[in-house]
Write an enzyme that holds these catalytic residues in place. Structure first.
Site, PDB file in Angstrom:
ATOM      1  N   SER A  68      45.610  39.777  32.904  1.00 61.04           N
ATOM      2  CA  SER A  68      46.211  41.061  33.122  1.00 61.04           C
ATOM      3  C   SER A  68      47.661  41.358  32.746  1.00 61.04           C
ATOM      4  O   SER A  68      48.593  41.772  33.349  1.00 61.04           O
ATOM      5  CB  SER A  68      46.259  41.475  34.625  1.00 61.04           C
ATOM      6  OG  SER A  68      44.716  41.541  35.112  1.00 61.04           O
TER       7      SER A  68
ATOM      8  N   TRP B 236      51.851  51.117  37.265  1.00 58.87           N
ATOM      9  CA  TRP B 236      52.334  52.533  37.480  1.00 58.87           C
ATOM     10  C   TRP B 236      51.311  53.414  37.056  1.00 58.87           C
ATOM     11  O   TRP B 236      51.304  54.713  37.860  1.00 58.87           O
ATOM     12  CB  TRP B 236      53.448  52.713  35.965  1.00 58.87           C
ATOM     13  CG  TRP B 236      54.688  52.196  36.275  1.00 58.87           C
ATOM     14  CD1 TRP B 236      55.060  51.244  35.321  1.00 58.87           C
ATOM     15  CD2 TRP B 236      55.771  52.617  37.064  1.00 58.87           C
ATOM     16  NE1 TRP B 236      56.424  50.724  35.714  1.00 58.87           N
ATOM     17  CE2 TRP B 236      56.845  51.680  36.694  1.00 58.87           C
ATOM     18  CE3 TRP B 236      55.989  53.446  37.937  1.00 58.87           C
ATOM     19  CZ2 TRP B 236      58.098  51.841  37.170  1.00 58.87           C
ATOM     20  CZ3 TRP B 236      57.097  53.421  38.430  1.00 58.87           C
ATOM     21  CH2 TRP B 236      58.079  52.581  38.043  1.00 58.87           C
TER      22      TRP B 236
ATOM     23  N   ASP C 111      46.491  38.548  43.354  1.00 60.38           N
ATOM     24  CA  ASP C 111      45.795  39.795  43.478  1.00 60.38           C
ATOM     25  C   ASP C 111      44.763  39.775  44.619  1.00 60.38           C
ATOM     26  O   ASP C 111      44.539  38.635  45.534  1.00 60.38           O
ATOM     27  CB  ASP C 111      44.595  39.656  42.347  1.00 60.38           C
ATOM     28  CG  ASP C 111      44.056  40.974  41.889  1.00 60.38           C
ATOM     29  OD1 ASP C 111      44.474  41.893  42.460  1.00 60.38           O
ATOM     30  OD2 ASP C 111      43.011  41.040  41.055  1.00 60.38           O
TER      31      ASP C 111
ATOM     32  N   ARG D 108      48.674  53.659  39.222  1.00 59.44           N
ATOM     33  CA  ARG D 108      48.239  53.678  40.444  1.00 59.44           C
ATOM     34  C   ARG D 108      48.588  54.874  40.995  1.00 59.44           C
ATOM     35  O   ARG D 108      49.914  55.480  40.594  1.00 59.44           O
ATOM     36  CB  ARG D 108      48.534  52.462  41.344  1.00 59.44           C
ATOM     37  CG  ARG D 108      47.791  51.363  40.683  1.00 59.44           C
ATOM     38  CD  ARG D 108      48.011  50.021  41.621  1.00 59.44           C
ATOM     39  NE  ARG D 108      47.210  48.919  41.106  1.00 59.44           N
ATOM     40  CZ  ARG D 108      46.807  47.850  41.973  1.00 59.44           C
ATOM     41  NH1 ARG D 108      47.018  47.670  43.395  1.00 59.44           N
ATOM     42  NH2 ARG D 108      46.551  46.868  41.231  1.00 59.44           N
TER      43      ARG D 108
ATOM     44  N   LEU E 195      64.621  25.046  42.686  1.00 61.00           N
ATOM     45  CA  LEU E 195      63.326  25.707  42.356  1.00 61.00           C
ATOM     46  C   LEU E 195      63.812  26.958  41.599  1.00 61.00           C
ATOM     47  O   LEU E 195      64.721  27.764  41.980  1.00 61.00           O
ATOM     48  CB  LEU E 195      62.496  26.214  43.416  1.00 61.00           C
ATOM     49  CG  LEU E 195      61.208  26.847  43.029  1.00 61.00           C
ATOM     50  CD1 LEU E 195      60.147  26.044  42.690  1.00 61.00           C
ATOM     51  CD2 LEU E 195      60.903  28.086  44.115  1.00 61.00           C
TER      52      LEU E 195
ATOM     53  N   ARG F 290      41.282  36.928  34.717  1.00 62.26           N
ATOM     54  CA  ARG F 290      42.044  37.352  33.709  1.00 62.26           C
ATOM     55  C   ARG F 290      43.391  37.309  33.810  1.00 62.26           C
ATOM     56  O   ARG F 290      43.800  37.139  34.961  1.00 62.26           O
ATOM     57  CB  ARG F 290      41.532  38.926  33.159  1.00 62.26           C
ATOM     58  CG  ARG F 290      41.549  39.769  34.368  1.00 62.26           C
ATOM     59  CD  ARG F 290      41.082  41.118  33.996  1.00 62.26           C
ATOM     60  NE  ARG F 290      41.050  42.066  35.516  1.00 62.26           N
ATOM     61  CZ  ARG F 290      39.855  42.190  36.277  1.00 62.26           C
ATOM     62  NH1 ARG F 290      39.020  41.616  35.784  1.00 62.26           N
ATOM     63  NH2 ARG F 290      40.157  42.742  37.500  1.00 62.26           N
TER      64      ARG F 290
ATOM     65  N   HIS G 206      49.566  45.265  50.951  1.00 67.76           N
ATOM     66  CA  HIS G 206      50.644  44.759  50.212  1.00 67.76           C
ATOM     67  C   HIS G 206      51.652  44.045  51.115  1.00 67.76           C
ATOM     68  O   HIS G 206      52.476  43.423  50.704  1.00 67.76           O
ATOM     69  CB  HIS G 206      51.352  46.074  49.425  1.00 67.76           C
ATOM     70  CG  HIS G 206      50.309  46.488  48.536  1.00 67.76           C
ATOM     71  ND1 HIS G 206      49.910  45.636  47.293  1.00 67.76           N
ATOM     72  CD2 HIS G 206      49.991  47.804  47.713  1.00 67.76           C
ATOM     73  CE1 HIS G 206      49.334  46.527  46.401  1.00 67.76           C
ATOM     74  NE2 HIS G 206      49.196  47.461  46.685  1.00 67.76           N
TER      75      HIS G 206
HETATM   76  C1  IPE Z   1      47.644  42.231  38.213  1.00 61.24           C
HETATM   77  O1  IPE Z   1      46.687  42.617  39.056  1.00 61.24           O
HETATM   78  C2  IPE Z   1      49.195  42.494  38.500  1.00 61.24           C
HETATM   79  C3  IPE Z   1      49.734  41.960  39.906  1.00 61.24           C
HETATM   80  C4  IPE Z   1      49.146  41.066  40.550  1.00 61.24           C
HETATM   81  C5  IPE Z   1      50.849  42.642  39.913  1.00 61.24           C
HETATM   82  P1  IPE Z   1      45.919  43.919  38.970  1.00 61.24           P
HETATM   83  O2  IPE Z   1      45.146  44.221  40.085  1.00 61.24           O
HETATM   84  O3  IPE Z   1      46.911  45.014  38.460  1.00 61.24           O
HETATM   85  O4  IPE Z   1      44.914  43.428  37.570  1.00 61.24           O
HETATM   86  P2  IPE Z   1      43.598  44.206  37.240  1.00 61.24           P
HETATM   87  O5  IPE Z   1      43.981  45.671  37.157  1.00 61.24           O
HETATM   88  O6  IPE Z   1      42.687  43.842  38.218  1.00 61.24           O
HETATM   89  O7  IPE Z   1      43.589  43.699  35.832  1.00 61.24           O
HETATM   90  C1  IPE Z   2      47.673  42.804  43.944  1.00 62.63           C
HETATM   91  O1  IPE Z   2      46.685  43.355  44.717  1.00 62.63           O
HETATM   92  C2  IPE Z   2      48.973  43.259  44.050  1.00 62.63           C
HETATM   93  C3  IPE Z   2      49.222  44.313  42.877  1.00 62.63           C
HETATM   94  C4  IPE Z   2      48.563  44.482  41.805  1.00 62.63           C
HETATM   95  C5  IPE Z   2      50.682  45.152  43.031  1.00 62.63           C
HETATM   96  P1  IPE Z   2      45.728  44.686  44.544  1.00 62.63           P
HETATM   97  O2  IPE Z   2      46.382  45.975  44.969  1.00 62.63           O
HETATM   98  O3  IPE Z   2      45.735  44.680  43.298  1.00 62.63           O
HETATM   99  O4  IPE Z   2      44.642  44.303  45.261  1.00 62.63           O
HETATM  100  P2  IPE Z   2      42.964  44.591  44.686  1.00 62.63           P
HETATM  101  O5  IPE Z   2      42.706  44.217  43.304  1.00 62.63           O
HETATM  102  O6  IPE Z   2      42.845  46.203  44.477  1.00 62.63           O
HETATM  103  O7  IPE Z   2      42.158  44.281  45.911  1.00 62.63           O
HETATM  104 MG    MG Z   3      44.000  43.996  41.706  1.00 62.33          MG
END
Ligand code: IPE
Ligand code: IPE
Ligand code: MG
Length: 238
Positions: free
Chosen positions: A191, A68, A19, A70, A130, A189, A36
């Site tokens: 998630s 999805w 994250d 987003r 692995l 969390r 990303h």
């Molecule tokens: C969890 O991160 C999903 C991934 C890392 C792929 P999110 O950024 O989507 O989680 P929330 O929305 O903060 O819980």
């Molecule tokens: C995690 O980074 C990657 C995915 C959920 C795909 P985020 O895009 O959730 O990054 P933040 O939480 O907005 O910083």
């Molecule tokens: Mg995030």
């Protein structure tokens, strides 16, 4: 490269909620996709690091069933980056003895990305250095729903249903439960990651954003795990 130090006990299975890509980009006034991209490029060295320590299963949460929601440009851009990186890295992972597994559903996933995942899984299925589980289009609740459907379809009677049977119908069939779940970017969390399998996982959260999660962070997480006392509901030895 020098052998990494021994850390014991070592988790057998580490899962990571990668994250903070968006925040990493925001801090640099870059578009989210640059975050990303940086996050995806970070994956290679982290796989290598866990493998060098001797971790046998590594799960990376790449895209949740809730992601999805987003904006579609972000979803499309992220899928494009993932497809490119899977295609580029599969051969090197294969040569390093990594077995790729996909956890999740391929429904609704663009055909080129689904095909790239399928190629990686097929090419590497015989490897055993692995096991790398890519949790992509993954949701723990969807996983349980699909398991329950499969059990019903097989005509199993209620008395035959137990925790072991459910585990065998999850995407993770045959993979040990995670011992350590790491989350970057300071959140605490799951998630929806491995919600069934995480029943007795140890949690570790670091404020570091995923693209900055480095070898020292890997070491710190493994050391923290090695100091945990796991009781599984029992009593520690007197
Ligand atoms: C969890 O991160 C999903 C991934 C890392 C792929 P999110 O950024 O989507 O989680 P929330 O929305 O903060 O819980
Ligand atoms: C995690 O980074 C990657 C995915 C959920 C795909 P985020 O895009 O959730 O990054 P933040 O939480 O907005 O910083
Ligand atoms: Mg995030």
């Amino acid at each position: 490269m020098a052998e990494p130090e021994q850390i014991t006990p070592l988790p057998t299975h580490v899962a990571i909620v990668m994250d903070g890509n968006g925040r990493w980009a925001g801090q640099r006034r870059l578009p989210r996709l640059a975050g990303h991209r940086a996050g995806t490029e970070n994956i290679r060295r982290i796989i290598r690091a866990f493998s060098d320590y001797g971790v046998q299963y590594l799960t990376l949460y790449a895209f949740s069933t809730e992601n999805w929601t987003r904006p579609s440009e972000e979803v499309r851009g992220l899928f494009g980056i993932l497809r490119e990186v899977i295609d580029r890295e599969t051969r090197a992972l294969h040569e390093a003895g990594v077995q790729i597994r996909h956890l999740g559903s391929l429904e609704g996933v663009p055909a080129d990305l689904a095909a790239a995942i399928g190629r990686g899984v097929r090419l590497t299925q015989g490897n055993n250095k692995l096991v790398l589980c890519i949790a992509f289009n993954y949701g723990g609740r969807l996983e349980i729903v699909e398991a329950v459907r499969a059990i019903f379809r097989a005509g199993v009677s209620p008395e035959q249903i137990d925790a072991d049977l459910i585990s065998k119908h999850l995407y993770t069939a045959g993979i040990p439960d995670p011992d350590l779940i790491i989350r970057t970017a300071g959140e605490m969390r799951l998630s929806n990651l491995l919600i069934w399998q995480a029943a007795y996982a140890e949690y570790y959260s670091t404020p570091t954003l995923w693209p900055d999660f480095d070898l020292e962070e890997v070491r710190a997480a493994l050391l923290a795990f090695s100091r945990r006392e796991r009781k599984f509901g029992g009593r520690p030895p007197e």
